[in-house]
Design an enzyme around this catalytic site. Structure first.
Site, short mmCIF file in Angstrom:
data_model
loop_
_atom_site.label_atom_id
_atom_site.label_comp_id
_atom_site.label_asym_id
_atom_site.label_seq_id
_atom_site.Cartn_x
_atom_site.Cartn_y
_atom_site.Cartn_z
CD1 TRP A 61 93.83 64.92 44.78
CD2 TRP A 61 94.53 65.02 46.28
NE1 TRP A 61 92.57 65.75 45.09
CE2 TRP A 61 93.31 65.53 46.75
CE3 TRP A 61 94.94 64.45 48.03
CZ2 TRP A 61 93.36 65.96 47.82
CZ3 TRP A 61 94.74 65.20 49.15
CH2 TRP A 61 94.19 66.30 48.32
CG ASP A 75 95.66 58.35 45.98
OD1 ASP A 75 94.66 57.28 46.27
OD2 ASP A 75 95.78 59.39 46.09
CE LYS A 94 87.99 61.97 48.13
NZ LYS A 94 88.06 63.33 47.98
#
Ligand code: PMP
Length: 361
Positions: free
Chosen positions: A103, A172, A196
């Site tokens: 990511w 992030d 999530k």
């Protein structure tokens, strides 16, 4: 009877049954309006109450100080890979990025189109199985911010100690959003997709320091400007009303559980249950991640062979323990245990893992 499995998906992922039932109950006739929430105007009084409450709860439950704006922006966390540098970087200002895995790489790639980006630490030598200590991070002169990915969802690693490097951090936090406290003093911006810990996919919650907005780039399409979203309280255009409504419900659910501190403690306890099985399996299960950086949300592990992994996944599914396959880029197994995953489900998985190891070890 409705069937509910133990869903260990990495995102979108399991949500609390209580929240789903509330949504189901009020779906068709929202609070007596004679229509559902997704059929009404985003300027209606019913939606306005939902929107305002979600914004307030985001600040409250995340314990964000007054000098941060909270923004709801479509495009998931991925759009933030671009919006952060677009908005925050001025000419001649570089930004450092910690390359901690898949990511982080996405964030680095996209930021590179919009600014002078450099890799301040690269986890390649460690096979992306650990996070850096502050002293390993190299910060260049005039750096505007250091970007970190607090939890690598695929690699299963998390930052344990936030970097202390003398420049503001941008994080992030997608895969551990609302699962750990945030030392706000260190940050100019925190973002994460909500699919999530906080609801359905398609939206990011962004916290940005108000003083950072004062200098943000105005030469952008309106939707890409943080200051526009802040001025309009995230109602610049038609917002993703259903996602914001569910976000509000998730935040309320977490507040009622005791807020961040309680959620953080529960997450550590659930993760410990699985790492304990791995560590006491005599090498049958193996977690490749450096112990100090083991994720509390995404527990990755390998079995002695790919054949056994396939068997593990199929037998697990037979017990309604589903979505345990590792990301297609790395293989192996991964149990994602976000906030809505009940401790009982984690205990059920732990028991299954113990049994499987003793049957096949
Ligand atoms: N960052 C991290 C850490 C993620 O786990 C994900 C999604 N799994 C993303 C960014 C991308 O999020 P989205 O799909 O919402 O754009």
């Amino acid at each position: 009877m409705t069937r509910r499995v133990h869903n260990f998906c990495a995102g979108p992922c399991t949500l609390p049954l209580q929240v789903l039932e509330e949504v189901q109950q009020e779906f068709i006739d929202f609070h007596g309006a004679g229509m559902s929430l997704i059929e009404m105007s985003h300027r209606s009084k019913e939606y306005d109450a939902v929107h305002t409450e979600a914004m307030q709860l985001a600040g409250e439950v995340f314990e964000a100080p007054q000098d941060f704006e909270v923004l709801f922006i479509q495009g998931g966390a991925t759009l933030q890979f671009a919006m952060v540098p677009m908005n925050l970087l001025e000419a001649g200002q570089p930004a450092g990025y910690v390359n901690s895995g898949a990511w982080a790489k996405g964030a680095i790639r996209d930021a590179g189109f919009y600014g002078d980006i450099y890799t301040a630490w690269d986890g390649a030598d460690a096979d992306y199985m650990r996070m850096p200590a502050s002293r390993e991070i190299e910060i260049r002169d005039n750096t505007r911010y250091l970007h970190v990915t607090s939890n690598e969802t695929i690699g299963g690693i998390r930052i344990t100690e936030w970097p202390d490097v003398g420049v503001p951090l941008v994080a992030d936090m997608s895969s551990e959003y609302m699962a750990r406290s945030i030392p706000w003093d260190k940050f100019d911006l925190v973002y994460g997709g909500i699919q999530k810990n906080l609801g359905p996919a398609g939206m990011a919650v962004v916290f940005v320091r108000k003083s950072a907005l004062a200098h943000s780039n105005r030469a952008l399409a309106n939707y890409l400007r943080y200051d526009v979203h802040a001025d309009k309280q995230s109602l610049f255009n038609t917002p993703p009303m259903f996602a914001i409504y569910l976000l509000g419900k998730m935040l309320r659910w977490m507040r009622d559980k005791g807020g961040l501190a309680a959620v953080e403690q529960e997450a550590a306890g659930k993760a410990a249950m699985l790492y304990e099985v791995i560590d006491t399996s005599g090498g049958f299960y193996n977690c490749p991640v450096a112990e100090a950086n083991r994720s509390h949300m995404n527990v990755v592990f390998r079995l002695p062979s790919e054949d056994l992994e396939a068997r593990f996944l199929s037998e697990a599914a037979g017990h309604d323990l589903v979505n345990l396959k590792g990301h297609r880029s790395v293989g192996g197994c991964r149990a994602s245990i976000y906030n809505a995953m009940p401790s009982e489900s984690v205990a059920t998985l732990a028991d299954f893992m113990r049994r499987f190891a003793s049957d096949h070890g």
